[in-house]
Scaffold this active site. Structure first.
Site, PDB file in Angstrom:
ATOM      1  N   SER A  91     -24.487  -6.149  47.138  1.00 48.24           N
ATOM      2  CA  SER A  91     -23.268  -5.992  46.826  1.00 48.24           C
ATOM      3  C   SER A  91     -22.750  -5.068  45.211  1.00 48.24           C
ATOM      4  O   SER A  91     -23.397  -5.786  44.107  1.00 48.24           O
ATOM      5  CB  SER A  91     -22.203  -7.465  47.032  1.00 48.24           C
ATOM      6  OG  SER A  91     -20.878  -7.094  46.745  1.00 48.24           O
ATOM      7  N   HIS A  95     -16.920  -1.152  36.616  1.00 48.82           N
ATOM      8  CA  HIS A  95     -16.805  -0.591  36.280  1.00 48.82           C
ATOM      9  C   HIS A  95     -16.668   0.051  34.797  1.00 48.82           C
ATOM     10  O   HIS A  95     -17.264   0.005  34.330  1.00 48.82           O
ATOM     11  CB  HIS A  95     -15.511  -1.747  35.555  1.00 48.82           C
ATOM     12  CG  HIS A  95     -15.183  -2.868  36.674  1.00 48.82           C
ATOM     13  ND1 HIS A  95     -13.660  -2.620  37.799  1.00 48.82           N
ATOM     14  CD2 HIS A  95     -15.318  -3.802  37.801  1.00 48.82           C
ATOM     15  CE1 HIS A  95     -13.733  -3.037  38.187  1.00 48.82           C
ATOM     16  NE2 HIS A  95     -14.416  -3.896  38.231  1.00 48.82           N
ATOM     17  N   HIS A 105     -17.068   0.028  44.231  1.00 46.87           N
ATOM     18  CA  HIS A 105     -17.606  -1.177  44.827  1.00 46.87           C
ATOM     19  C   HIS A 105     -18.242  -0.560  46.351  1.00 46.87           C
ATOM     20  O   HIS A 105     -17.810   0.426  46.528  1.00 46.87           O
ATOM     21  CB  HIS A 105     -16.636  -2.684  45.441  1.00 46.87           C
ATOM     22  CG  HIS A 105     -16.714  -2.998  46.746  1.00 46.87           C
ATOM     23  ND1 HIS A 105     -16.489  -2.605  47.781  1.00 46.87           N
ATOM     24  CD2 HIS A 105     -17.393  -3.667  46.607  1.00 46.87           C
ATOM     25  CE1 HIS A 105     -17.179  -3.303  48.750  1.00 46.87           C
ATOM     26  NE2 HIS A 105     -17.170  -4.128  47.765  1.00 46.87           N
ATOM     27  N   ASN A 107     -21.722  -2.261  49.382  1.00 45.80           N
ATOM     28  CA  ASN A 107     -21.961  -3.550  50.207  1.00 45.80           C
ATOM     29  C   ASN A 107     -22.464  -3.554  51.361  1.00 45.80           C
ATOM     30  O   ASN A 107     -22.163  -2.787  51.896  1.00 45.80           O
ATOM     31  CB  ASN A 107     -20.869  -4.515  49.783  1.00 45.80           C
ATOM     32  CG  ASN A 107     -20.553  -4.941  50.691  1.00 45.80           C
ATOM     33  OD1 ASN A 107     -20.850  -5.385  52.488  1.00 45.80           O
ATOM     34  ND2 ASN A 107     -19.296  -4.269  50.917  1.00 45.80           N
ATOM     35  N   VAL A 108     -24.178  -3.831  51.478  1.00 46.21           N
ATOM     36  CA  VAL A 108     -24.210  -3.760  52.953  1.00 46.21           C
ATOM     37  C   VAL A 108     -25.289  -5.120  53.128  1.00 46.21           C
ATOM     38  O   VAL A 108     -25.818  -5.290  51.937  1.00 46.21           O
ATOM     39  CB  VAL A 108     -25.772  -2.721  52.567  1.00 46.21           C
ATOM     40  CG1 VAL A 108     -25.222  -1.154  52.812  1.00 46.21           C
ATOM     41  CG2 VAL A 108     -26.790  -2.669  51.481  1.00 46.21           C
ATOM     42  N   ARG A 109     -25.148  -5.571  54.022  1.00 46.83           N
ATOM     43  CA  ARG A 109     -25.398  -6.957  54.290  1.00 46.83           C
ATOM     44  C   ARG A 109     -26.131  -6.969  55.867  1.00 46.83           C
ATOM     45  O   ARG A 109     -25.349  -6.250  56.561  1.00 46.83           O
ATOM     46  CB  ARG A 109     -24.534  -7.995  53.804  1.00 46.83           C
ATOM     47  CG  ARG A 109     -22.519  -7.151  54.958  1.00 46.83           C
ATOM     48  CD  ARG A 109     -21.875  -8.292  54.215  1.00 46.83           C
ATOM     49  NE  ARG A 109     -20.350  -7.828  55.044  1.00 46.83           N
ATOM     50  CZ  ARG A 109     -19.519  -6.449  55.080  1.00 46.83           C
ATOM     51  NH1 ARG A 109     -19.694  -6.388  53.779  1.00 46.83           N
ATOM     52  NH2 ARG A 109     -18.466  -6.566  55.778  1.00 46.83           N
ATOM     53  N   GLY A 257     -20.753 -22.118  48.836  1.00 46.13           N
ATOM     54  CA  GLY A 257     -21.000 -22.597  47.800  1.00 46.13           C
ATOM     55  C   GLY A 257     -22.290 -21.474  46.872  1.00 46.13           C
ATOM     56  O   GLY A 257     -23.414 -21.876  45.963  1.00 46.13           O
ATOM     57  N   GLY A 258     -22.445 -20.822  46.620  1.00 50.13           N
ATOM     58  CA  GLY A 258     -23.050 -19.458  46.022  1.00 50.13           C
ATOM     59  C   GLY A 258     -22.834 -19.702  44.464  1.00 50.13           C
ATOM     60  O   GLY A 258     -21.332 -20.227  44.265  1.00 50.13           O
ATOM     61  N   ARG A 259     -23.626 -19.018  44.536  1.00 47.69           N
ATOM     62  CA  ARG A 259     -22.930 -18.783  42.675  1.00 47.69           C
ATOM     63  C   ARG A 259     -22.094 -18.178  41.351  1.00 47.69           C
ATOM     64  O   ARG A 259     -21.875 -16.677  42.393  1.00 47.69           O
ATOM     65  CB  ARG A 259     -24.432 -18.305  41.415  1.00 47.69           C
ATOM     66  CG  ARG A 259     -24.777 -18.263  40.513  1.00 47.69           C
ATOM     67  CD  ARG A 259     -25.915 -17.237  39.596  1.00 47.69           C
ATOM     68  NE  ARG A 259     -25.745 -18.230  38.383  1.00 47.69           N
ATOM     69  CZ  ARG A 259     -25.563 -16.374  37.561  1.00 47.69           C
ATOM     70  NH1 ARG A 259     -25.254 -15.365  38.192  1.00 47.69           N
ATOM     71  NH2 ARG A 259     -25.844 -16.316  36.410  1.00 47.69           N
TER      72      ARG A 259
END
Length: 299
Positions: A91, A95, A105, A107-109, A257-259
């Protein structure tokens, strides 16, 4: 057969490629931090800041897994309750400093939920969208033409379908306006089988720099002043509002709970809000609202 390792290898390579190509346009490079998630997994965050072109940008890879899905994942898919899950993706948000260069922006997931003695539930998602502060028809056409070309080898129906989904998704309901000029958005995508669906995700991910970098090259030397800077910071407020209120990726990252620093790297370094402000008729700023912040067919 689902090949999770092949997806992870591709995503790490995509992060490398995008960072390398972006850094070639600026005077500074990316700094990297690796992180681990207590509940399982981790990621690799890369940030560029205070460059001659990019005021702030982040390109993140994450691979998280666990036994309990967050509410953002099971609300629309109750059949996933009780399954183990893995989610991995790249992701990014860029700017630029120059108000004439748009924010972008992408993202690929990939997501897979597994349960003993049952077939895994998996899908791909992603896309990219463009958020200009000052509109240029040529830029919008190039952006959408590149997106269309990435989709068409898989079927002519995919670009119009995912272009429309992007227009609908990146929309601030409380403002009654889109975030930008759109692009592609797709989710829950598995209809082509694993190999072709994976190839589709790769085509989208690989086309991002082809869509964005020519626009950066075209606009990065345009002169600008305080008026343009103030408007850019005002419009960045819309970006913040969307990411904190609506964005699925932000909600999923926080709920699993990611960073936090990596999740919120999408936020711009400077932003401003003005009470009840609107642009004067006939100005470049008004043209953004009148011409560009309206869903339309660019190609």
């Amino acid at each position: 057969m689902v090949d999770k390792q092949a997806v992870k290898t591709y995503l790490l390579g995509l992060q490398d490629t995008i960072c390398r190509e972006l850094a070639q346009l600026d005077s500074v490079g990316f700094i990297e931090e690796s992180w681990e998630r207590t509940e399982g997994g981790g990621g690799r965050s890369r940030v560029i800041a205070n460059g001659e072109v990019f005021e702030k940008g982040g390109v993140n890879f994450s691979h998280v897994y666990g036994n309990q899905l967050p509410p953002s994942a099971t609300a629309a898919r109750p059949e996933l309750a009780g399954r183990n899950f893995e989610a991995m993706g790249v992701s990014l948000v860029i700017h630029p400093e120059n108000p004439y260069v748009p924010t972008s922006h992408a993202n690929v997931r990939f997501f897979v939920a597994e349960k003993a003695d049952e077939e895994p539930v998996w899908w791909f998602g992603g896309g990219y969208d463009l958020t200009p502060y000052y509109g240029y028809r040529d830029d919008c056409i190039h952006w959408h033409q590149t997106a269309k070309q990435a989709c068409e080898p898989f079927g002519r129906e995919f670009y119009p379908r995912f272009k429309r989904w992007c227009d609908e998704y990146f929309y601030l309901e409380h403002r009654g306006e889109p975030r930008g000029v759109g692009g592609l958005f797709f989710d829950d995508f598995n209809e082509l089988g694993f190999e072709r669906s994976f190839a589709f995700m790769r085509a989208v991910g690989d086309s991002y720099t082809s869509a964005y970098l020519p626009i950066v090259e075209r606009r990065k030397h345009q002169s600008w002043g305080q008026q343009q800077r103030d408007f850019q910071l005002y419009r960045r407020g819309r970006y913040v509002e969307f990411n904190l209120v609506y964005d699925r990726g932000t909600l999923f990252g926080l709920q699993t709970g990611g960073r936090t620093e990596s999740i919120l790297m999408s936020l711009p370094p400077l932003v401003r809000w003005e009470y009840n402000w609107s642009p004067q008729s006939g100005t470049e700023e008004a043209e953004l609202y009148d011409t560009y912040l309206k869903p339309r067919e660019w190609v």
